[in-house]
Design an enzyme around this catalytic site. Structure first.
Site, PDB file in Angstrom:
ATOM      1  N   ALA A  39     -12.498 -12.900 -18.956  1.00 52.70           N
ATOM      2  CA  ALA A  39     -13.367 -12.048 -18.124  1.00 52.70           C
ATOM      3  C   ALA A  39     -12.596 -11.229 -17.092  1.00 52.70           C
ATOM      4  CB  ALA A  39     -14.429 -12.905 -17.443  1.00 52.70           C
TER       5      ALA A  39
ATOM      6  N   VAL B 178      -7.200 -20.142 -23.431  1.00 53.70           N
ATOM      7  CA  VAL B 178      -8.275 -20.848 -24.155  1.00 53.70           C
ATOM      8  C   VAL B 178      -7.784 -21.552 -25.421  1.00 53.70           C
ATOM      9  CG1 VAL B 178     -10.121 -19.351 -23.263  1.00 53.70           C
ATOM     10  CG2 VAL B 178      -9.001 -18.766 -25.438  1.00 53.70           C
TER      11      VAL B 178
ATOM     12  N   TYR C 197      -7.175 -10.242 -37.633  1.00 54.00           N
ATOM     13  CA  TYR C 197      -8.216 -10.082 -36.597  1.00 54.00           C
ATOM     14  C   TYR C 197      -9.610 -10.185 -37.230  1.00 54.00           C
ATOM     15  CZ  TYR C 197     -10.876  -7.857 -32.792  1.00 54.00           C
ATOM     16  OH  TYR C 197     -11.776  -7.583 -31.796  1.00 54.00           O
TER      17      TYR C 197
ATOM     18  N   LYS D 209     -12.537 -13.055 -36.655  1.00 50.35           N
ATOM     19  CA  LYS D 209     -13.890 -12.729 -36.188  1.00 50.35           C
ATOM     20  C   LYS D 209     -14.946 -13.191 -37.191  1.00 50.35           C
ATOM     21  CE  LYS D 209     -13.087 -10.879 -32.161  1.00 50.35           C
ATOM     22  NZ  LYS D 209     -13.367 -11.678 -30.961  1.00 50.35           N
TER      23      LYS D 209
ATOM     24  N   ILE E 189     -15.621  -0.415 -28.525  1.00 53.44           N
ATOM     25  CA  ILE E 189     -16.076  -0.343 -27.130  1.00 53.44           C
ATOM     26  C   ILE E 189     -14.886   0.137 -26.287  1.00 53.44           C
ATOM     27  CG2 ILE E 189     -17.055  -1.684 -25.200  1.00 53.44           C
ATOM     28  CD1 ILE E 189     -18.901  -1.650 -27.703  1.00 53.44           C
TER      29      ILE E 189
END
Ligand code: NAD
Length: 242
Positions: free
Chosen positions: A8, A58, A149, A153, A182
């Site tokens: 984030a 993570v 990638y 996903k 995006i």
């Protein structure tokens, strides 16, 4: 009530953290980069919200356990988890180094697994919770030079459906969001050639903005989304129509 958003410190995750804070949640802002996480958390606090920055990779089991324990002690157990952390890498299939393949899967797939695994017990105990996994439309349709990638996903979409089937009757809803292109630093780093060709393909003729994805996540965390279980929502400028 608190939410944990991974990755984030930038882009889509940053917009999600800001939006969930506006929705009234206390937000744990995770990122690999401590300074980026702190900048976003500070912005939320300055806007009158509650936020706590927590740096962690993570894909690292120990770091994830430490992160979730810290979030629990500062903000309480997250009732909402957004698995967003990720990075992109483009290369023709034969030029993808095994190490790069492993890193993509470690961050996206293992990361989603580890953070969910750390947060889920408290949600199940409470009998309520929401998990939103940020996938990509490339996991639905694939992409040139993106085998690793897109594969990661697609794995996230499969994990989302399977976990949703497993836990939905126990009060935890699990869904995915599969954005199209995006405007974030991740997309800025892709080749100009790819971006120009992609833009031309889009029915909407433009890339999305991070806030437009954050709105979808906000919806999925809301009571209005009670019937959404194991779904993959596509804010993608019309690139993929299912
Ligand atoms: P971004 O690069 O702006 O932000 C990603 C953030 O994740 C960065 O701050 C980075 O430091 C953090 N991060 C990376 N690896 C991490 C790790 N191991 N642990 C913790 N944090 C880590 O990228 P973005 O475009 O905002 O991407 C966010 C998510 O959205 C990613 O999962 C990406 O794959 C996905 N996505 C992006 C697009 C797009 O067009 N931008 C489209 C579809 C899906």
């Amino acid at each position: 009530m608190s939410a944990l958003v991974t990755g984030a410190g930038s882009g889509i995750g940053e917009a999600i953290a800001l939006r969930l804070a506006k929705d009234g949640l206390a937000v744990a802002v995770n990122d690999l980069r401590a300074d980026a996480a702190e900048r976003v958390a500070q912005g939320i606090r300055e806007a009158g919200g509650t936020a706590h920055a927590v740096a962690a990779d993570v894909s690292d089991t120990t770091a994830v356990a430490k992160m979730v324990a810290e979030v629990r002690s500062v903000l309480g157990d997250p009732a909402i988890l957004v698995n967003n952390a990720g990075h992109a890498h483009q290369a023709p299939f034969l030029e993808i180094a095994p190490e790069e393949f492993d890193r993509i899967f470690a961050v996206h797939v293992r990361g989603t697994f580890l953070v969910t695994r750390a947060c889920l017990p408290a949600m199940l105990k409470a009998g309520t919770g929401v998990v939103v996994n940020i996938a990509s439309q490339l996991g639905q349709i694939g992409g040139v030079d993106l085998v690793h990638y897109a594969g990661a996903k697609a794995a996230i979409i499969g994990m989302t459906k399977s976990l949703a089937r497993e836990v939905s009757t126990r009060g935890v809803r699990v869904n995915a969001v599969a954005p199209g292109p995006i405007n974030t630093p991740l997309v800025a780093a892709l080749s100009e050639e790819w971006k120009t060709a992609k833009r031309a393909q889009l029915p909407l003729g433009r890339f999305g903005e991070p806030e437009e994805v954050a709105g979808v996540v906000s919806f999925l965390t809301s009571p209005e989304a009670a019937l959404f279980v194991g779904q993959t929502l596509g804010p993608n400028s019309g690139d993929v129509m299912l």
